[in-house]
Every structure is written in structure tokens, then in C-alpha cells.
Design a protein around this motif. Structure first.
Motif, mmCIF file in Angstrom:
data_model
loop_
_atom_site.group_PDB
_atom_site.id
_atom_site.type_symbol
_atom_site.label_atom_id
_atom_site.label_comp_id
_atom_site.label_asym_id
_atom_site.label_seq_id
_atom_site.Cartn_x
_atom_site.Cartn_y
_atom_site.Cartn_z
ATOM 1 N N ARG A 276 -38.469 -20.190 17.447
ATOM 2 C CA ARG A 276 -38.216 -21.684 16.938
ATOM 3 C C ARG A 276 -39.506 -22.513 17.023
ATOM 4 O O ARG A 276 -39.984 -22.815 17.981
ATOM 5 N N THR B 139 -40.099 -26.720 16.012
ATOM 6 C CA THR B 139 -39.329 -27.986 15.683
ATOM 7 C C THR B 139 -40.630 -28.977 15.432
ATOM 8 O O THR B 139 -41.336 -29.207 16.207
ATOM 9 N N VAL C 13 -36.962 -31.181 11.649
ATOM 10 C CA VAL C 13 -37.025 -29.926 10.878
ATOM 11 C C VAL C 13 -37.393 -28.657 11.620
ATOM 12 O O VAL C 13 -38.673 -28.658 12.270
ATOM 13 N N SER C 14 -36.736 -27.660 11.601
ATOM 14 C CA SER C 14 -36.946 -26.444 12.471
ATOM 15 C C SER C 14 -37.485 -25.248 11.392
ATOM 16 O O SER C 14 -36.534 -25.154 10.603
ATOM 17 N N TRP C 15 -38.148 -24.239 12.067
ATOM 18 C CA TRP C 15 -38.497 -23.076 11.186
ATOM 19 C C TRP C 15 -38.448 -22.029 12.255
ATOM 20 O O TRP C 15 -38.633 -22.281 13.477
ATOM 21 N N ASN D 197 -40.670 -15.281 11.266
ATOM 22 C CA ASN D 197 -39.926 -14.429 10.739
ATOM 23 C C ASN D 197 -40.627 -13.063 10.324
ATOM 24 O O ASN D 197 -40.377 -12.208 9.634
ATOM 25 N N TYR E 147 -42.951 -18.407 3.351
ATOM 26 C CA TYR E 147 -43.395 -19.621 4.057
ATOM 27 C C TYR E 147 -44.628 -19.336 5.092
ATOM 28 O O TYR E 147 -43.925 -18.258 5.873
ATOM 29 N N ILE F 14 -39.213 -18.836 8.259
ATOM 30 C CA ILE F 14 -37.864 -19.272 7.451
ATOM 31 C C ILE F 14 -37.416 -20.477 8.030
ATOM 32 O O ILE F 14 -37.293 -20.794 9.160
ATOM 33 N N GLN F 15 -36.648 -21.441 7.056
ATOM 34 C CA GLN F 15 -36.026 -22.450 7.676
ATOM 35 C C GLN F 15 -34.761 -22.270 8.444
ATOM 36 O O GLN F 15 -34.005 -21.346 8.163
ATOM 37 N N ASP F 16 -34.571 -22.891 9.656
ATOM 38 C CA ASP F 16 -33.510 -22.912 10.344
ATOM 39 C C ASP F 16 -32.551 -23.475 9.777
ATOM 40 O O ASP F 16 -32.493 -24.602 9.621
ATOM 41 N N ALA F 17 -31.490 -22.843 9.538
ATOM 42 C CA ALA F 17 -30.267 -23.249 9.011
ATOM 43 C C ALA F 17 -29.359 -23.894 10.132
ATOM 44 O O ALA F 17 -28.201 -24.345 9.565
ATOM 45 N N SER F 18 -29.512 -23.616 11.465
ATOM 46 C CA SER F 18 -28.509 -24.060 12.250
ATOM 47 C C SER F 18 -28.606 -25.623 12.653
ATOM 48 O O SER F 18 -29.592 -26.259 12.306
#
Length: 78
Positions: free
Chosen positions: A25, A27, A32-34, A37, A60, A74-78
Motif C-alpha cells: 500500500r 498512501t 488516497v491509497s494505491w 499491482n 495506472y 490499482i486504487q485501494d477500495a478499502s
């Protein structure tokens, strides 16, 4: 020719220790976290480095100042 689209620019929050494992991760200071991948390893230490996420050719990419490598995210959805 494919163009680049800058998605986010800023500083990563806290210490950056490079690319380690898939789903590592990253941040940004705005929260905003990514997630990494792709499996890629690069050790580099920096505290709150400037970074940017770029969208290019359907993926990305995270670029971190001071490194010559990039990593897919990828964008972190959590």
C-alpha cells in the motif's frame, strides 16, 4: 501515440521503502491509497517523497521521486 494522464500528484505519507510485494500500500498525504499491482522488488528509502500516479496504455503507474523504476498500481477500495 498513447498520451499520459496524471491522476494524482503529491507526497507519500510516512516512510517509503520501495516496492516490495504485490498489494503493497502507498498512501498519499491526502489519504488516497494505491496498491502495488505487480510483483516487483526495489529497495529505496525516503521519508514523505513526492510521487505521482499516471494513467497510460490502460494501466495506472506510480512514479516516486528519487527512483528510476515505476510500478503498476490499482486504487485501494478499502
Amino acid at each position: 501515440m498513447q498520451s499520459q494522464l496524471v491522476i494524482q500528484v503529491g507526497k507519500l505519507k510516512g516512510p517509503f521503502r520501495g516496492f516490495r510485494t504485490q498489494f503493497n500500500r502507498f498512501t498519499f498525504s491526502n489519504g488516497v491509497s494505491w496498491l502495488q499491482n505487480e510483483p516487483k522488488y526495489l529497495y529505496y528509502y525516503a521519508n514523505n517523497p513526492r510521487a505521482r500516479v499516471i494513467y497510460e496504455a490502460g494501466v495506472y503507474i506510480l512514479e516516486v521521486d528519487g527512483t528510476s523504476e515505476t510500478v503498476q498500481v490499482i486504487q485501494d477500495a478499502s
